[in-house]
Write an enzyme that holds these catalytic residues in place. Sequence first.
Site, PDB file in Angstrom:
ATOM      1  CD  GLU A 172      -3.103  -0.923   2.164  1.00  0.00           C
ATOM      2  OE1 GLU A 172      -3.537   0.224   2.387  1.00  0.00           O
ATOM      3  OE2 GLU A 172      -3.501  -1.937   2.758  1.00  0.00           O
TER       4      GLU A 172
ATOM      5  CB  SER B 192       6.098 -21.938   2.618  1.00  0.00           C
ATOM      6  OG  SER B 192       6.865 -21.141   3.498  1.00  0.00           O
TER       7      SER B 192
ATOM      8  CG  ASP C  43      -5.003  -6.967   2.665  1.00  0.00           C
ATOM      9  OD1 ASP C  43      -4.422  -6.500   3.658  1.00  0.00           O
ATOM     10  OD2 ASP C  43      -5.487  -6.257   1.762  1.00  0.00           O
TER      11      ASP C  43
ATOM     12  CG  ASP D 232      -7.084  -2.593   5.316  1.00  0.00           C
ATOM     13  OD1 ASP D 232      -6.448  -3.342   4.553  1.00  0.00           O
ATOM     14  OD2 ASP D 232      -8.318  -2.622   5.428  1.00  0.00           O
TER      15      ASP D 232
END
Length: 824
Positions: free
Chosen positions: A191, A266, A338, A341
Amino acid sequence: MSKRHWYWWIPLALVFASALGTVGLILWIAKRAEPIYSGTLELAGLSRPVEVRFGPHAVPTLVASDLEDLIFAQGYVTAAERMWQMDLLRRLGGGRLAELFGQDAVAVDRFFRTLGLPLEARRALEALEASDRALLAAYAAGVNAYRERARHRLPLEYVIAGLEPAPWQPEDSLVIGAYMAWTQSFNMRAELTFLRLARRIGPERARLLFPTDAGLAPPEVPPELVAYLATTATGPSSRPGFDSAAIVPFIDLPAWPGLPPPTAASNAWLATGARTATGEALLANDPHLAFSMPGPWYELELIGPRLHVAGVSLPGVPLVLIGHNADLAWGITTAVADTQDLFIERPTPDGRAVEREGRTPEPIQVRYEAIQVRGTDPIEIAIRSTSRGVVLNDILGVRTATPMDLADPDLDALIVLRQNHDHPDQSFQAVRRLCQARTLDEARAAGLDFRHVVLNLMLAHHDGGIAWQMTGVLPQRGRGAGAFPNPGWNDDYAWRGEVPQALNPSLTDPPSGIIITANQRTIPPDHPLRVSNAWMSPHRAQRIAARIENAGPLTPESMAAIQADRISLQGRMMQSSLRRLEAEIRALDPGAWLLAERHVLDWDGDMDASSRPAAFAALLEPALFQALYGDELGEDLPYLLSLAIVAYNPLQETLRTGESAFWDDVTTPEPETPAAIWARALRKAKTALDGYGAEVRLADLRRVRFTHAFDRLPLLGDLFSVGPIGVGGSSDTVDVIKTEPQAPGKGLFGASMRVVATPADWRRTRGTLTLGQSGHRFSPYRSDQLEDWLVVRSHPWPWNGPDDAHTLGRLQLDPLDASERVER
């Protein structure tokens, strides 16, 4: 020899003798700090004896009749091999490195104090059940027992630095766990990069550089953010003629102080008994972390009341994080979720509050912390926060050339980070419950206690069943998808709490008999739960699936063979992209097409260390990034490239489709075609290849170095670090070597360990570490597994200890005073 000149040899002899004496002293100091593997030790803090049997590679099996004594012994034995590493890990995550290293570490300490990892560890400790706190206390007591015994024979690093370890506290183990969880969170960096690029080329155009996955465009940018950015000054102008030589690595690993930075990578896959040659379930796992000396894992077996487990632990943290008990095995991969923020907060003119549409401005909260600095006075820092999260501005743009560096978008606003930390983490409880789980359902439930880290928990049971559970807590967002920063002044974008964990994706015994997680998108595009806005490339998962389908009934050996696969699907996409443009490139630049034929088109896509075409492909990737995006992004291009190792990137989408909004070079009067950009990249890659000399192969340019905390120091760096070593593999191969595109020669991340677990017979479970068990510089077990790791070989994991023929030593840990044993 002339008698007149014999005396000139006296000072030379003295210098030689002095050098020998110095080397001998260093060797003596180092060797006396190494642990003993046989004999008896009396330790204060034990209530009953503990037996430690060391097998090949100095892997211990610890046997105790009391659980807390067992964990005490784990703390002692691990500290005896890894005290320096454990000390740095807790100080790194706890923001206390400056206590050891002085002013140079203040920026790193400020970073982790701002993120609040020490506060999270204390919250987690307070929230644990008394029995779990007792285990952490027992581990700390074991570490401190080693610290007391080693007071006059500390590891060589402490002697060189003139330091000694502080007492170990139970919360130190949770700080390490919090730090490792943080390394699996990525969206904050993306972001910030978006904001920086949006100020240069506009938010709608910058958005195109952040695809969600193959064929999936990114979400829309919040319209309020678009409007806000339109009112701010533009970023630095692009420099015409920007050259790829200026694309320096964004992260100049070795990361100070040589410890694991964030990375999303991974592999793990499971097979039910229906897909295997023997009818047993199988699990393969190779978590990818930064190359460090010592490596991030310590292998051991623990046998005690209500606990029998073998696998690898994080030094500084009790129990086993990846491994198996008598009933089931588990592995982990990053889910690339996610859970972070950013919010843009508009401060009031006096800077004491932030705006809220339709209501009174909200006061900014401030907490103060003191960073203790070796050799000088403490430094007090102010950490600001709002209801949206913690303010990052004070740590943006600080250049330490480490993963702690965050892009500064240079806005007249506050940049605030919100994370999924509303409730205390329960990761230690998750590990303990996993170690004691008997069924797949119990293990899946245990995994949900990993609240702050979203992982793919992969499970294989001895009855032939398999399961996948996504752990962690996802935010319940208001408006906006979370891919790009939100307008903090608009309450519609505020978080609404947490998504119920009952909605976390999971799967048990699928009809296919196979489950694969390799950081790819694991849910369909229309899944009701938004897990991620930027999955990693599907290439590793696709390659694993192809190998499984061609393997026939799976065996432990065929599972291990897949871990060694170095076929690059991105490399094959390069070939397909070139063939689509053959006529145009031939017509525009026949010489460039000849380079393609000579170096790329006849290649099988194998990133083998000895491959010459693989070396060209490694250099073609940064040349393509430069040719496509360098004209518009200029000096900001490295920020985009730094994300290429943690998310599906726009170049991969262009290779897949042949389409891009960036084909044209905006610094030239005539519009460029894809053929022109490809020709430019091919010639640039050839120039770079020639710089390495004739007959260059991939291993000649791609190297890994296992970096120690002393790596940047003259002489000491080469003494303590391991490498560089030429390797094969790439960022999208199963046997992965992750590199930043602009630095294709520097391997940053790879398989930190490998294991193939065999639940039907645990004695056939095999694995390997990158280096070895010991952190001591001259220990024979410091890097004795390196050769096996390089060629993807493995050794048996212990189960019920080594047999007599393979026992390296027997160590008895006894209570210091038998008359004072405490009955628990």
